[in-house]
Design an enzyme around this catalytic site. Structure first.
Site, PDB file in Angstrom:
ATOM      1  N   ASP A  12      54.945 -26.924 -21.572  1.00  0.00           N
ATOM      2  CA  ASP A  12      54.493 -26.573 -20.038  1.00  0.00           C
ATOM      3  C   ASP A  12      53.434 -27.361 -19.642  1.00  0.00           C
ATOM      4  O   ASP A  12      53.522 -27.859 -18.608  1.00  0.00           O
ATOM      5  CB  ASP A  12      53.925 -25.000 -19.961  1.00  0.00           C
ATOM      6  CG  ASP A  12      54.974 -24.034 -20.244  1.00  0.00           C
ATOM      7  OD1 ASP A  12      56.080 -24.281 -20.334  1.00  0.00           O
ATOM      8  OD2 ASP A  12      54.397 -22.695 -20.385  1.00  0.00           O
ATOM      9  N   ARG A  21      49.623 -35.361 -10.501  1.00  0.00           N
ATOM     10  CA  ARG A  21      49.575 -36.521  -9.663  1.00  0.00           C
ATOM     11  C   ARG A  21      51.067 -36.528  -8.832  1.00  0.00           C
ATOM     12  O   ARG A  21      50.979 -37.482  -7.984  1.00  0.00           O
ATOM     13  CB  ARG A  21      49.725 -37.739 -10.683  1.00  0.00           C
ATOM     14  CG  ARG A  21      48.260 -38.104 -11.019  1.00  0.00           C
ATOM     15  CD  ARG A  21      47.768 -38.808  -9.851  1.00  0.00           C
ATOM     16  NE  ARG A  21      46.338 -38.943 -10.263  1.00  0.00           N
ATOM     17  CZ  ARG A  21      45.912 -40.313 -10.508  1.00  0.00           C
ATOM     18  NH1 ARG A  21      46.925 -41.032 -10.556  1.00  0.00           N
ATOM     19  NH2 ARG A  21      44.742 -40.715 -10.693  1.00  0.00           N
ATOM     20  N   HIS A  53      53.994 -25.408 -13.410  1.00  0.00           N
ATOM     21  CA  HIS A  53      53.928 -26.657 -14.375  1.00  0.00           C
ATOM     22  C   HIS A  53      55.640 -26.772 -14.261  1.00  0.00           C
ATOM     23  O   HIS A  53      56.187 -27.833 -13.901  1.00  0.00           O
ATOM     24  CB  HIS A  53      53.434 -26.442 -15.545  1.00  0.00           C
ATOM     25  CG  HIS A  53      53.333 -24.862 -16.091  1.00  0.00           C
ATOM     26  ND1 HIS A  53      54.554 -24.329 -16.236  1.00  0.00           N
ATOM     27  CD2 HIS A  53      52.161 -24.148 -16.583  1.00  0.00           C
ATOM     28  CE1 HIS A  53      54.077 -22.986 -16.830  1.00  0.00           C
ATOM     29  NE2 HIS A  53      52.701 -23.141 -16.977  1.00  0.00           N
ATOM     30  N   THR A 102      46.544 -18.466 -17.910  1.00  0.00           N
ATOM     31  CA  THR A 102      47.514 -18.480 -18.779  1.00  0.00           C
ATOM     32  C   THR A 102      47.909 -17.220 -18.997  1.00  0.00           C
ATOM     33  O   THR A 102      47.070 -16.147 -18.361  1.00  0.00           O
ATOM     34  CB  THR A 102      47.109 -19.415 -20.289  1.00  0.00           C
ATOM     35  OG1 THR A 102      48.097 -19.167 -21.180  1.00  0.00           O
ATOM     36  CG2 THR A 102      45.811 -18.667 -20.776  1.00  0.00           C
ATOM     37  N   GLU A 153      57.207 -11.112 -29.841  1.00  0.00           N
ATOM     38  CA  GLU A 153      56.486 -11.940 -29.877  1.00  0.00           C
ATOM     39  C   GLU A 153      55.011 -11.553 -29.812  1.00  0.00           C
ATOM     40  O   GLU A 153      54.642 -10.884 -28.965  1.00  0.00           O
ATOM     41  CB  GLU A 153      56.642 -13.314 -29.120  1.00  0.00           C
ATOM     42  CG  GLU A 153      55.475 -14.405 -29.053  1.00  0.00           C
ATOM     43  CD  GLU A 153      55.785 -15.696 -28.474  1.00  0.00           C
ATOM     44  OE1 GLU A 153      56.919 -15.792 -28.169  1.00  0.00           O
ATOM     45  OE2 GLU A 153      54.784 -16.373 -28.282  1.00  0.00           O
ATOM     46  N   HIS A 188      50.036 -17.979 -28.986  1.00  0.00           N
ATOM     47  CA  HIS A 188      49.140 -18.027 -27.954  1.00  0.00           C
ATOM     48  C   HIS A 188      47.695 -18.463 -28.535  1.00  0.00           C
ATOM     49  O   HIS A 188      47.195 -17.894 -29.228  1.00  0.00           O
ATOM     50  CB  HIS A 188      48.916 -16.935 -27.050  1.00  0.00           C
ATOM     51  CG  HIS A 188      48.561 -17.125 -25.519  1.00  0.00           C
ATOM     52  ND1 HIS A 188      46.951 -17.381 -25.438  1.00  0.00           N
ATOM     53  CD2 HIS A 188      49.240 -17.247 -24.733  1.00  0.00           C
ATOM     54  CE1 HIS A 188      47.016 -17.745 -24.203  1.00  0.00           C
ATOM     55  NE2 HIS A 188      48.021 -17.506 -23.728  1.00  0.00           N
ATOM     56  N   GLY A 189      47.361 -19.625 -28.314  1.00  0.00           N
ATOM     57  CA  GLY A 189      46.068 -20.190 -28.675  1.00  0.00           C
ATOM     58  C   GLY A 189      46.122 -20.490 -30.100  1.00  0.00           C
ATOM     59  O   GLY A 189      44.774 -20.727 -30.394  1.00  0.00           O
ATOM     60  N   GLY A 210      51.559 -24.488 -27.829  1.00  0.00           N
ATOM     61  CA  GLY A 210      51.977 -25.485 -27.022  1.00  0.00           C
ATOM     62  C   GLY A 210      50.738 -26.365 -26.688  1.00  0.00           C
ATOM     63  O   GLY A 210      50.415 -27.385 -27.088  1.00  0.00           O
ATOM     64  N   HIS A 211      49.731 -25.436 -26.125  1.00  0.00           N
ATOM     65  CA  HIS A 211      48.609 -26.334 -25.517  1.00  0.00           C
ATOM     66  C   HIS A 211      47.717 -26.983 -26.697  1.00  0.00           C
ATOM     67  O   HIS A 211      47.507 -28.273 -26.226  1.00  0.00           O
ATOM     68  CB  HIS A 211      47.408 -25.218 -24.955  1.00  0.00           C
ATOM     69  CG  HIS A 211      46.052 -25.918 -24.303  1.00  0.00           C
ATOM     70  ND1 HIS A 211      45.058 -26.031 -24.949  1.00  0.00           N
ATOM     71  CD2 HIS A 211      46.120 -26.380 -22.972  1.00  0.00           C
ATOM     72  CE1 HIS A 211      44.257 -26.726 -23.909  1.00  0.00           C
ATOM     73  NE2 HIS A 211      45.070 -26.928 -23.052  1.00  0.00           N
TER      74      HIS A 211
END
Ligand code: PXP
Length: 243
Positions: A12, A21, A53, A102, A153, A188-189, A210-211
């Site tokens: 994402d 942008r 996103h 999030t 999950e 997550h995280g 992800g992040h």
């Protein structure tokens, strides 16, 4: 030999950077190819209601790649229609609030059985593996199994934020879920620093991250950031999640 826990990479935030942008780079599809080359087992894309996103076209292009695609989505009529047309490998149902930065908490499956039941059925009927993103709470896990979802999950956000007792709660939750016959995923995280103990979750089959991976890619590139996570997960699994 133990089967390696699968790594799903959430892309994402490649799209977040692109959209900041209003240009066409960085391309999440190029990122998808690279993470697979680096040892990921699939990708996750969250199509949010506000398309902040990932966009519909990203999902369509990702679907055209021959890789496992996990579509994260809210349980809305619009998303069910899109998922049933797209038929990704998997869908993960998450709660979604417009104002959140999030996904902040797990689904209230126990409180929303009537609304979630038909969504799980529709996706399953389309041949999609359905997972429900839940806190490691026995009542939520019982409700998920009751709806016929094959996968849960577990939300690791509170653990990642350092809340006391969360690792034990996740271990118990994973054990409870596996006892109900549910396949156990988590995410997550998660970061290089906190992922190790996750490998102690009973019956864990998949992590979605992800992040932290996209953030680290700024410094070392996406292939290297994913390779390193794969290596940290494998080492953690060998140690049984200790340390
Ligand atoms: N799993 C689910 C269900 C999520 O909503 C997210 C965040 O989009 C993740 C995993 C990945 O979380 P993070 O980006 O913090 O690694």
């Amino acid at each position: 030999m133990t089967t390696p826990v699968r790594l799903g990479v959430n892309l994402d935030h490649v799209a977040t950077l692109r959209n900041a942008r209003g240009v066409d780079y960085p391309d999440p599809i190029r990122a998808a190819r690279l993470v697979m080359e680096a040892g990921a087992d699939g990708i996750t894309l969250h199509l949010r209601e506000d398309r902040r996103h990932i966009r519909d076209a990203d999902l369509e292009q990702a679907r055209a790649l021959a890789i496992p695609l996990n579509m994260e989505m809210a349980a809305t009529a619009e998303m069910v229609r899109i998922a049933c047309a797209l038929r990704p490998h998997a869908c993960c149902l998450v709660p979604e609030r417009r104002a959140e930065v999030t996904t902040e908490g797990g689904l209230d499956v126990a409180g929303q059985r009537a609304a979630l039941g038909p969504v799980v059925t529709a996706l399953r009927d389309a041949g999609i593996r359905v997972s429900l993103f839940v806190d490691p709470d026995p009542a939520q896990l019982d409700a998920a199994a009751g709806l016929g979802a094959p996968v849960v999950e577990l939300h690791t956000g509170a653990y990642a934020n350092g809340r006391a007792g969360e690792l034990a709660r996740l271990v118990e939750g994973a054990r409870h879920a596996a006892g109900l016959g549910l396949e156990v995923h988590a995410g997550h995280g998660l970061t290089y620093e906190n992922v190790g103990p996750m490998m102690a979750l009973p019956a864990l089959r998949e992590l979605n991250i992800g992040h932290a991976l996209v953030a680290e890619a700024v410094f070392c590139g996406l292939v290297e950031s994913v390779r390193r996570m794969r290596a940290v997960m494998d080492a953690g699994q060998r140690r049984g999640g200790a340390g």
